[in-house]
Each structure stands twice: as C-alpha cells, then as structure tokens.
Design an enzyme around this catalytic site. Structure first.
Site, short mmCIF file in Angstrom:
data_model
loop_
_atom_site.label_atom_id
_atom_site.label_comp_id
_atom_site.label_asym_id
_atom_site.label_seq_id
_atom_site.Cartn_x
_atom_site.Cartn_y
_atom_site.Cartn_z
N ARG A 1 85.19 58.77 14.70
CA ARG A 1 86.04 58.75 13.67
C ARG A 1 84.40 57.89 13.14
O ARG A 1 84.06 57.17 13.42
CB ARG A 1 86.70 57.76 14.36
CG ARG A 1 88.20 58.27 14.58
CD ARG A 1 89.25 56.89 14.72
NE ARG A 1 89.57 56.82 13.36
CZ ARG A 1 90.67 55.91 12.68
NH1 ARG A 1 91.80 55.01 13.82
NH2 ARG A 1 90.74 55.91 11.75
N GLN B 1 100.83 52.00 11.22
CA GLN B 1 100.55 50.90 12.13
C GLN B 1 100.82 49.83 12.11
O GLN B 1 101.41 49.39 13.15
CB GLN B 1 98.81 50.82 11.96
CG GLN B 1 98.17 52.08 12.41
CD GLN B 1 98.20 53.04 11.50
OE1 GLN B 1 98.94 53.10 10.20
NE2 GLN B 1 96.69 53.18 11.30
N ASP C 1 87.25 47.12 9.06
CA ASP C 1 86.91 48.08 10.18
C ASP C 1 85.00 48.35 9.95
O ASP C 1 84.22 48.96 10.63
CB ASP C 1 87.59 49.85 9.72
CG ASP C 1 88.71 50.03 10.50
OD1 ASP C 1 89.61 49.48 9.76
OD2 ASP C 1 88.13 49.95 11.03
N ASN D 1 88.41 48.72 5.22
CA ASN D 1 89.88 48.13 5.58
C ASN D 1 90.76 49.06 6.20
O ASN D 1 90.81 49.36 4.35
CB ASN D 1 90.58 46.86 5.54
CG ASN D 1 91.33 46.96 7.13
OD1 ASN D 1 91.11 45.95 8.11
ND2 ASN D 1 92.62 46.74 6.75
N LYS D 2 92.40 49.17 5.72
CA LYS D 2 92.99 50.21 6.18
C LYS D 2 93.31 50.54 4.79
O LYS D 2 93.52 49.62 3.45
CB LYS D 2 94.63 49.70 6.58
CG LYS D 2 95.68 50.36 7.26
CD LYS D 2 95.54 52.33 7.23
CE LYS D 2 94.72 52.22 8.43
NZ LYS D 2 93.95 53.13 8.70
N ARG E 1 93.30 52.80 18.48
CA ARG E 1 93.10 52.57 16.88
C ARG E 1 92.43 51.23 16.73
O ARG E 1 92.92 50.19 18.17
CB ARG E 1 93.79 53.31 16.48
CG ARG E 1 95.33 53.66 17.00
CD ARG E 1 95.93 52.59 16.06
NE ARG E 1 95.82 51.04 14.91
CZ ARG E 1 96.08 50.59 15.19
NH1 ARG E 1 96.19 49.67 16.11
NH2 ARG E 1 95.27 49.19 13.93
N GLY E 2 92.16 50.73 16.09
CA GLY E 2 91.84 49.61 15.25
C GLY E 2 90.01 49.90 15.89
O GLY E 2 90.08 49.75 17.20
N ALA E 3 89.21 49.05 14.79
CA ALA E 3 88.09 49.26 14.87
C ALA E 3 87.41 48.21 16.59
O ALA E 3 86.43 49.03 16.90
CB ALA E 3 87.71 48.12 13.46
O1 MRU Z 1 93.10 54.01 11.18
P1 MRU Z 1 93.41 52.60 12.63
O2 MRU Z 1 94.84 52.30 12.54
O3 MRU Z 1 92.07 52.71 12.98
O4 MRU Z 1 93.24 51.78 11.35
C1 MRU Z 1 93.03 50.30 12.19
C2 MRU Z 1 92.39 49.40 10.49
O5 MRU Z 1 92.76 49.64 9.75
C3 MRU Z 1 92.76 47.58 11.25
O6 MRU Z 1 93.22 46.98 10.05
C4 MRU Z 1 90.87 47.41 11.69
O7 MRU Z 1 90.65 48.33 12.10
C5 MRU Z 1 90.59 46.07 12.19
S1 MRU Z 1 92.03 45.85 13.95
C6 MRU Z 1 91.22 44.20 14.88
#
Ligand code: MRU
Length: 343
Positions: free
Chosen positions: A95, A200, A241, A251-252, A55-57
């Site tokens: 996703r 997270q 993201d 973002n999250k 996970r994480g963009a």
């Molecule tokens: O749902 P996730 O855990 O994939 O969400 C991740 C985020 O929102 C992060 O803040 C974003 O991807 C930036 S990661 C460098």
C-alpha cells in the site's frame, strides 16, 4: 481438529508474535466473525495488508516488520539476506500511503544489510521486529495519555475510520485517547462516521467500543457536518496515515470535510498519531501519494452491486487535511501545535 479455531490473542491486540509465527485478526470478517490467522509466510501478510485484513497505518508497519521476521526464522540457513530483501521489496509494494509501512521496512532493511548473513542475522531481524511492535504499544499508550488531557468529563468526540487496537500494535491512536478517558471515569460519548466505502467505522470502531462498554452512536459520513453545526460535537480526533513535514495530514477519505466543518463551527480538530507516521522527507500534503482503490468498492455495497453496470467511480482511500485546519497533533511526545515544521 481445526487448528485455526484454537488460536487466540490477548485482549485488545490485533497482532502478535507466537513461537516464530505471526498471529493476526482477519479484519475483513469483523464484526460477523473473529477469525485469527497464524502464518510464517510473508506473502500471506502482504496479501492481508493489500486486502485490508491488516490495516491502519501503525499496524501495517508492525505487520510488515513481523513479516520480515517470520521469513528470517523460516529460512534461517539458506541465503537469508537475499530472501529477506525480496520479502522487504514485496511488502513495500502493498500500500502506498501509510508512512509507517516504509518507516518500519526501512528499519528492517538497515538491519538486514548491516548484519552478516548468518545465525546473527536471524536474531537481529527478530529483535528489530519485536522492538517495533513493543515500541508501537508504548507509543499508543503515551498518545492516549497525552490526548486524555484534552478531553472534558462529558466530551462528545467525533471520529472517522478505525484508529483503535485494530489499527495499531497497541491500543490505538485516536481511540487510545477515548480508552484512557473512559478508564479515567469520564462519561465520553463517541460519534463514529461509518466510513464509506469499506465501513471501518461501522464494522470495526463500533465493535471495539461496544466491547469496551463505551457509549457511541454511528452516523453516515455525510451527516457529520450537520451534527457539528447542531452543536453536538465538542472535539474531533482522527488518526493519520502520513503527516508531511509542514503538518498536512493524509487520513481516511472523509477526514478533510470533517476538518472544514470543524473550522467553520470553531470545534477543535486533532490528529492523533505516533511520530513514525511523520514523513520528514515529504514537504507538504500535495506530495503525499494517495492510494486509489477499485471502483467496485463504490459501485457496490459490500458484496451487493448498487450502481448500473460499467458505472465509472473514483475511489481515493485517503484525503489530506491542511495543517492550518489542525488544532494539534497528539503524539507520544505530547500535543504539538502549529506551526508544524518537523525536522
Ligand atoms: O484504509 P485503512 O483502513 O488502512 O485506513 C486507516 C486510516 O485511515 C486510519 O485512520 C489511519 O491509518 C490511522 S490508524 C491509527
């Protein structure tokens, strides 16, 4: 012998390419267990992205590219182009919000359609995926260095979700800034929002910072506005993201309330992201597709059910911070300031 137990990754690395296979940390199990998975099957990678083991963009983009590369190595002599295009389609569908996924897969697709369907294709696809991985490592470092210039000697930094090495091919985006500041000898302290519903922040960012010996405190997401109002935050830095052409940033979930509180109390609010997160085709935040996840993640806490049976729940994984609320976007090319108009 359990082979999985022998698998390793270099320090501060969530993913790697080892002898034609992909190795990655299964993040669903952290911090209780550090399990490293090895695979040559893109389906495993697609499931890991969907299930948030990966996970994480930026990491999602890197993992998808490597998923295409393992497919090339595995099926090198058998109507490869068709197999690669079907892997790319499958990975696209994992996703919807992280721009890096589509950016990386578009790059892979271009190589697949432009290279003759023979041995050269295997080499070209593997090279492109490894370039994407290496490139992300460099971008993370450059983001950290650019962002470090904004950090004071004793900065109290607020963040949400996980934006460290677990979220990228390198050492992170917002957390790369923290790592660079710490390495520079600054006495930074990080406030980590726990990041309901999947934690997270609590599970991953706290684990990363603890291992790095960086001072931090965990808080529930709803405590953040009060913390800011109490004057205990010097700067807020989040990841991204997808960043629209005008700078609006998805973002999250919980990022927008942080931006509102920072604006209210004059606290600088930064987004840290590689340029691969910028979607120049997307005019503004209203056009960003926000992933909605299962209500079960909200009606329960981990594996424990907390709401009455059949409770309806709304579970968007992300929200959008309007560009107006963003003091600057820290990229590998420096800190960009409003007005954002990405061409
Ligand atoms: O749902 P996730 O855990 O994939 O969400 C991740 C985020 O929102 C992060 O803040 C974003 O991807 C930036 S990661 C460098």
């Amino acid at each position: 012998m359990n082979l999985e137990e022998d698998l390793t990754l270099p320090p501060r690395q969530a993913i790697d390419w080892v002898d034609g296979k992909v190795r990655f940390i299964d993040q669903r199990l952290l911090p209780a267990k550090l399990k490293i998975v090895e695979t040559d099957d893109w389906h495993v990678i697609a499931r890991a992205i969907k299930g948030l083991s990966l996970r994480g963009a930026p990491l999602i983009g890197v993992a998808a590219a490597l998923g295409v590369a393992v497919t090339a190595v595995k099926y090198r002599n058998s109507r490869l182009q068709k197999k690669l295009l079907s892997a790319i389609d499958g990975l696209y569908a994992t996703r919807p919000t992280a721009a890096n996924l589509f950016w990386a897969l578009d790059r892979m697709k271009e190589i697949v359609v432009q290279t003759p369907d023979d041995e050269d294709l295997v080499e070209a696809v593997v090279k492109e995926a490894l370039d994407i991985l290496e490139d992300d490592r460099r971008r993370c470092l450059a983001i950290g260095e650019a962002g470090n210039a904004l950090i004071s000697e004793t900065a109290r930094i607020l963040t949400i979700c996980n934006t460290g090495f677990l979220a990228t091919g390198g050492e992170g985006t917002a957390l790369s800034v923290v790592y660079r500041a710490h390495e520079a000898g600054k006495g930074v302290h990080v406030w980590i929002c726990e990041t309901r519903p999947l934690l997270q922040g609590a599970r991953l960012t706290a684990w990363e910072l603890k291992n790095a010996g960086i001072s931090f405190t965990l808080l529930v997401d709803s405590a953040a506005a009060g913390l800011i109002a109490a004057g205990k935050v010097d700067i807020c830095i989040i990841g991204a993201d997808r960043i629209a052409k005008n700078g609006d940033t998805a973002n999250k979930i919980g990022s927008y309330p942080l931006a509102l509180a920072c604006r209210m109390h004059n606290i600088p609010f930064y987004v840290a992201a590689p340029e691969s997160t910028i979607d120049r085709e997307c005019p503004d935040g209203s056009k960003i597709i926000i992933e909605e996840r299962s209500p079960d993640e909200v009606t329960g806490f981990g594996s424990k059910k907390v709401a009455p049976d059949d409770t309806p729940a709304w579970n968007p994984a992300f929200d959008v911070v309007p560009a107006d609320y963003i003091t600057g976007i820290i990229t590998e090319n420096g800190v960009l300031e409003a007005p954002y108009m990405f061409e």
